[in-house]
Design an enzyme around this catalytic site. Structure first.
Site, PDB file in Angstrom:
ATOM      1  CD  GLU A 160    -103.712  -1.155  -1.428  1.00  0.00           C
ATOM      2  OE1 GLU A 160    -102.547  -1.448  -1.724  1.00  0.00           O
ATOM      3  OE2 GLU A 160    -104.268  -1.546  -0.392  1.00  0.00           O
ATOM      4  CD  GLU A 265    -109.409  -4.126   1.763  1.00  0.00           C
ATOM      5  OE1 GLU A 265    -108.374  -4.088   2.461  1.00  0.00           O
ATOM      6  OE2 GLU A 265    -109.375  -4.192   0.516  1.00  0.00           O
TER       7      GLU A 265
END
Ligand code: XIL
Length: 375
Positions: A160, A265
């Site tokens: 991220e 995910e």
């Protein structure tokens, strides 16, 4: 003798009745059906790692051939204070994967979130220098990757770092070191285990701005000889985002830049989206609980469940059609009960984000994925 027979029969009936998982296991598994396509995995929480939930344990071993740690390998848990490492959960996680012949992914080495505060500050509470932060990052990566050298097959090296518009997140790593913190992290990980695969992992990686920056980064890494094997697309979906086409375009863009794609995910919230805009998985975005945001506490209405299954099936169609590019698909958990989506982005909701329900029963899409895999 007669009583004995009745008891045995009753015993079996009881087993079959309560044993939704036992019944399920007569069905072909996801990993068997998808074995020529890609690894199929699940994130393990600490209870799963220690096998404290027998029904989930049975499902994990039966359905999946890949695992990732949901939390226990994040830096705040592995190195809560400088130089003091806590290995119990992570060691056990790796042993679990090895004992079950699974593809083991490490998550994650460098992330602005779930990092211990000491990492970025000196004893006066001021930001450390670029040199100190690089050294802390190097030490963390070398220690963690080195410990599991040859055992963990791939690492989410950086998580991220890039925002939807393609700009860099103003994290401490970025503001103190500069954007080459990403290069350094990948170099350190490669030094510590030259055979491990290395991934850049992020959410909402289908936003065109984000795609463009990541593609540039991948191409630059390739040109400069920095190892990167795959882009990990988190895949925290909602019922209305992203579109299949947006996701397909992103897979194509990353593959075109010369890396594999992993859906790392995967989950899909069945609940209303509280915030306008991108959705996503920035865990700082938690918004206040509102009853209207939690409509299905008594169960998921049939039509919503059917829509959820249909959409999840469409994504698997996409992944399977692109199995030359997609090398792993990992769900972020196993059953709805323990999904982080029950608490994100609103705390205390009842969500239905995963392929197994609160009774450990496979949702219809599991059978459909198995059928698609076998075709
Ligand atoms: C989540 C876990 O599932 C939660 O248990 C924890 O409280 C917060 O983090 N992106 C990631 C994951 O890369 O590590 C996050 O996991 C979800 C978003």
């Amino acid at each position: 003798m007669k009583t004995m027979k009745i008891m045995v029969a009753l015993g079996f009936a009881a087993l079959a009745g309560c044993g939704s998982t036992a019944t399920q296991q007569q069905e072909p598994s996801l990993k068997e059906a998808l074995k020529d396509k890609f690894h199929i995995g699940a994130a393990l929480n600490v209870d799963y790692i220690w096998e404290r939930d027998p029904k989930a344990d049975e499902l994990i071993k039966y359905q999946f051939d890949a695992i990732v740690a949901e939390n226990c390998m994040k830096s705040m848990f592995l190195q809560p204070s400088e130089g003091e490492f806590f290995w119990d959960d992570a060691d056990r996680f790796v042993e679990f994967g090895e004992a079950n012949g699974m593809w083991i992914t490490g998550h994650c080495l460098v992330w602005h979130s779930q990092a211990p505060a000491w990492f970025f500050f000196d004893e006066n509470g001021d930001d450390v220098s670029r040199e100190v932060l690089i050294e802390r990052m190097r030490n963390h990566i070398h220690t963690v990757v080195g410990r599991y050298k040859g055992r963990i097959k791939g690492w989410d090296v950086v998580n991220e770092a890039i925002l939807e518009d393609g700009s860099w997140r103003q994290s401490k790593f970025y503001t103190i070191i500069g954007k080459d913190f990403v290069d350094l992290a990948f170099r350190f990980a490669h030094e510590a285990d030259p055979d491990a695969e290395l991934y850049y992992n992020d959410y909402n990686e289908w936003h065109p701005g984000k795609v463009a920056t990541i593609v540039d980064m991948v191409q630059r890494f390739k040109a400069e000889g920095i190892r990167i094997d795959a882009v990990g697309m988190q895949g925290h979906f909602g019922m209305d985002y992203p579109s299949i086409e947006e996701f397909r375009a992103a897979i194509d863009a990353y593959a075109g830049a010369g890396v594999k794609v992993m859906v790392t995910e995967l989950d899909m919230s069945a609940l209303p989206r509280p915030q306008r805009g991108a959705g996503g998985a920035n865990i700082a975005d938690t918004v206040a609980y509102k009853a209207a945001m939690n409509p299905y506490t008594a169960g998921l209405p049939e039509e919503v469940a059917a829509a959820w299954d249909k959409r999840m099936g469409e994504f698997f169609r996409l992944f399977i059609d692109n199995s030359d590019k997609v090398t792993r698909v990992t769900f972020w958990g196993v059953t709805d009960e323990t999904s982080w989506k029950n608490d994100f982005p609103v705390r205390g909701r009842t969500d239905y984000a995963l392929p197994f329900d609160r009774d450990y029963r496979a949702k219809p899409v599991v059978k459909e994925i198995v059928a698609m895999g076998n075709r």
